[in-house]
Enzyme design. Structure first.
Site, PDB file in Angstrom:
ATOM      1  N   GLU A 170       0.824  -1.208   0.000  1.00 58.09           N
ATOM      2  CA  GLU A 170       0.000   0.000   0.000  1.00 58.09           C
ATOM      3  C   GLU A 170       0.859   1.259   0.000  1.00 58.09           C
ATOM      4  O   GLU A 170       0.491   2.272  -0.610  1.00 58.09           O
ATOM      5  CB  GLU A 170      -0.953   0.002   1.202  1.00 58.09           C
ATOM      6  N   HIS A 212       1.850   2.190  -3.454  1.00 60.17           N
ATOM      7  CA  HIS A 212       0.819   2.853  -4.257  1.00 60.17           C
ATOM      8  C   HIS A 212       0.913   4.379  -4.167  1.00 60.17           C
ATOM      9  O   HIS A 212       0.367   5.075  -5.033  1.00 60.17           O
ATOM     10  CB  HIS A 212      -0.573   2.409  -3.809  1.00 60.17           C
TER      11      HIS A 212
END
Length: 836
Positions: free
Chosen positions: A473, A476
């Protein structure tokens, strides 16, 4: 008439006419009501005319075709109890201080830091089947089309921005409303705070005329009598609306402590059921939002500031967030609940010094030269931000998860953030909130600007799953947010990169020696090979292509509207091909260049393209320009398109690597352990004295996953062997990836003594439990079907599906359960999982 989603339709329409007019800023003013499960309030949109809009001379009648091919019928707003507003009475629930950027009681940790970016995905091919003709034709009026679904629009009006006191200070035309908005949105980046203040003031200005509007399944259409072009159309409008409890962008549920909460999540329709907006990622905008909720609740949002509540009337609080980095509306995220902030038990002074944030006034905005993106206060031009290894961060969760968050998650955040910085450089965002979402969250994780959602499943077992998911994450922030795909069908530009980088970040976070890191990454590549092999064997060929639009990738209609290929196909929910083939492509390129050259290029690429939307060729062309001629071999953009991005199945270059993956030392160790278990499984119940006891090696979590996957291929595994397996590796105490395979074995071999482990998994690991649920329902065993039909499992699991920022999610309904069950059949291999 509201038409329900047709599950047999593949493509998702993006209706907004972004080529004619663009939203530059949103101001949301919302109330969250848990009793009615409705979010209600206003949104003010500030526009700039699109440069592709041209006045047309044709007298052809405006045709705005809905799914039923009926012409749009415009109407005045329906009567409602909300009074007409004026300067004094507008937004009577709040005062201007609720909007002020550094208002009383609010920590401003990020606006100080500069910040940044763009998004996660982009539009697909154009299709006249969905597109409204939104240009003007002769004397007819301009039609504004916004993406909108599952929302009740109550009123639309033009905003009289000229009535704002002091507006004449920065505009040459204080009486021309559209000119005021034009000059407001064009303010330079170093005046971002003043700009946000004036956006807030303008959003509270009185209305100066209601606008005609209508809605269909996918859009909100607005026009003003006499406004024939986008230039004539009001550049500041206010929409009063309310969401619907069943809206597909918003999830109303309960947290792990049984308290009500609500959150938004990537879905097939993104945020259009949260607020009317322009969904195509090319419509990058900034926003600010004031949200009111009960004083006992915490409001988290995609925002640069670490907001603190402002007390309003008794029992209610107001929260304000803002962003100055233009991003697609689909990246906006909100979560409201009884969250508790988890703080480390010991916080050293060194950590505090490292996490200090810096204001734009401290930055040298010419530090790295001119950026290629539209102007905003960019962290890549902030000398202090470029050396900030660990950005300020907070962790929120239900109080019942406090201990496990402190033990598992909190210690991982600094090393993971630092590792990411060491690989890619400047963090695109100035701060990070991490929220442990409810058990029915549909993925292991989801990244949005300034906030990451993590499943509680990542907190169990050792730190492996939590660390790798956190790294995924965090990745990202660069790929998916700071650099977004211009075409939503090119998901690999987000998910392939995040999957590739999670291994690199995690190895650095663990401070592994180079040879240990290589072995760990080879093992994970071996696991992904197995998953990709399963996927291509059990999915339609057209769904295995990473660039399905080929030469039309990124194309849109003249108005800017488009469709997303396969955006509503329920099978896409379960596909990992963009993660896996994208990952293997990047591994292949890194090997071709050499890792040092490759990661040096990656940092250069991030500096070049941050804040922008890209297509595959943008990355590949720049990459090939950085490969020495002698290393290029037969590499070209065309060859990579042909072999990796536009073909189904496993790419030929990857098939040649299969043997190398099998020769990984950690994988060979697993093979030896599998052979031992096969021997144990074949032995009779009563062993002869000469049979020696098998001695099993200690295995890493990823090795356990691979071991169980191999054992799932065995036709029969006896209860005695399963019992021994559980005792040897304490499988019920491992992370969710391992326990998922363990539960697969239990279900496949009807090991009734361990059904409690399956029941627990279905309850606590719903992000992954959808596969187990399908296998139980497909079973002809009454006891297994009874286990699946338990109400507390099934209702939540039918709403669990894969998601990623901007990616598709399927809301399960009775009429598609049969098809969903068919999709779950490949799960018996035990190799499929949900990722985000």
């Amino acid at each position: 008439m509201d038409v329900k989603l047709d599950p047999s339709r593949d493509d998702l329409p993006l209706m907004a006419n972004t080529s004619h007019i663009l939203v530059k800023h949103y101001v949301l003013d919302l109330d969250v009501d848990f009793e009615s499960q409705i979010i209600e309030g206003t949104i003010v949109l500030f526009f700039e005319s699109g440069n592709r809009f041209k006045k047309r001379s044709s007298s052809t009648e405006v045709a705005c075709l809905s799914e039923s091919n009926e012409a749009c019928k415009f109407r005045m707003p329906e009567p409602c109890q909300i009074p007409v507003t004026n300067t004094k009475t507008f937004s009577s629930k709040i005062g201007y201080n609720d909007f002020v950027i550094c208002g009383k009681g609010e920590k401003d940790t990020s606006g100080k830091d500069g910040n940044h970016d763009n998004q996660e995905q982009a539009s697909g091919i154009s299709s006249s089947k969905y597109c409204c003709d939104t240009g003007n034709h002769g004397s007819e009026e301009f039609l504004l089309v916004l993406d909108c679904c599952d929302i009740s629009v109550l009123k639309v009006e033009e905003v009289d921005v000229a009535a704002v006191p002091g507006i004449e200070k920065f505009t040459r035309s204080p009486k021309l409303r559209n000119q005021i908005v034009h000059e407001l949105v064009a303010l330079p980046a170093d005046r971002w705070r003043e700009q946000l203040d004036y956006y807030a003031l303008c959003s509270q200005a009185p209305g100066c005329g209601e606008l005609l509007f209508d809605t269909d399944t996918w859009s909100l259409q607005i026009r003003k009598t006499g406004a024939q072009t986008a230039t004539d159309f009001p550049h500041a409008i206010r929409i009063r609306y309310r969401t619907k409890p069943q809206g597909r962008s918003v999830t109303w549920t309960s947290d792990q402590s049984g308290r009500p909460c609500v959150y938004t999540v990537g879905s097939p329709i993104n945020n259009r059921a949260l607020f009317p907006c322009q969904e195509p990622p090319v419509a990058m905008s900034t926003w600010q939002a004031t949200v009111r909720a009960a004083a006992s609740l915490v409001v988290l949002m995609s925002g640069e500031n670490s907001a603190e509540p402002t007390q309003l009337r008794e029992g209610y609080s107001s929260w304000h967030y803002y962003v100055t980095m233009p991003m697609p509306a689909s990246t906006f995220t909100i979560a409201v609940g009884s969250w508790t902030e988890m703080k480390p038990e010991i916080c050293s002074s060194n950590d505090l010094a490292t996490e200090r944030s810096f204001s734009p006034s401290e930055a040298d905005f010419r530090y790295v030269g001119v950026c290629g993106h539209m102007e905003y206060p960019c962290r890549f031009q902030n000398a202090s931000a470029t050396t900030q290894k660990i950005i300020p961060h907070r962790v929120f969760a239900p109080a019942c998860l406090k201990r496990v968050c402190q033990e598992t998650l909190l210690p991982l955040i600094p090393p993971c953030l630092s590792a990411a910085h060491s690989v890619l450089g400047t963090h695109p965002f100035s701060r990070l909130d991490i929220l442990i979402v409810p058990a029915n969250f549909s993925s292991l994780g989801m990244a949005s600007p300034h906030i990451v959602f993590l499943s509680q499943s990542t907190l169990t077992g050792m730190s492996q799953l939590c660390g790798t998911r956190l790294c995924h994450e965090i990745a990202h922030a660069w790929f998916g947010l700071a650099i977004g795909a211009r075409d939503w069908t090119e998901e690999w530009l987000s998910e392939g990169f995040a999957t590739h980088l999670e291994d690199v970040f995690w190895a650095k976070a663990q401070q592994l020696a180079p040879h240990e890191a290589r072995e760990q990454q080879k093992l994970r590549a071996c696991l992904r090979w197995h998953r990709l092999q399963d996927e291509v064997q059990n999915s339609p060929e057209e769904m295995q292509v990473l660039r399905p639009n080929k030469e039309k990738t990124g194309h849109v209609s003249d108005s800017g509207s488009s469709v997303i290929r396969h955006g509503l196909n329920p099978e896409k929910v379960f596909m990992q091909v963009h993660y896996l083939k994208g990952y293997f492509l990047l591994q292949f390129l890194a090997k071709t260049l050499g890792e040092d050259t490759y990661f040096s290029f990656l940092r250069k690429f991030v500096h070049t393209f941050h804040g922008q939307l890209i297509l595959s060729q943008d990355f590949l062309q720049m990459l090939l320009e950085n490969i020495p001629e002698e290393k290029r071999l037969e590499l070209s953009v065309g060859n990579i398109f042909r072999d990796w991005l536009e073909s189904s199945g496993i790419p030929q270059p990857l098939q040649r690597e299969r043997q190398a993956l099998a020769e990984c030392g950690l994988a060979q160790q697993v093979s030896a352990e599998v052979a031992k278990w096969v021997r144990v499984n074949r032995r009779p119940r009563k062993r002869k004295r000469k049979d020696r006891e098998e001695v099993f090696e200690k295995l890493l979590p990823d090795q356990l996953v691979l071991l169980l996957e191999h054992l799932l291929e065995q036709k029969t595994v006896t209860p005695r062997t399963l019992q021994s397996l559980e005792r040897t590796y304490h499988l019920s105490e491992q992370d969710a990836e391992v326990r998922h395979r363990w539960c697969e074995l239990i279900v496949k071999h009807k090991y009734t003594k361990a059904y409690r482990d399956v029941e627990k998994f279905l309850q606590e690991d719903q992000a992954m439990g959808i596969y187990l649920y399908g296998e139980l329902m497909l079973s002809e065993d009454p006891r297994q079907q009874h286990l699946a039909r338990r109400k507390d499992h099934s209702e939540n699991l039918f709403h669990a599906s894969a998601c990623s920022p901007g990616g598709p999610r399927l809301a399960w309904t009775q009429d598609i359960k049969g098809r969903a069950m068919g999709l779950l059949k490949p799960a018996v291999s035990g190799r499929l999982r949900l990722v985000g």
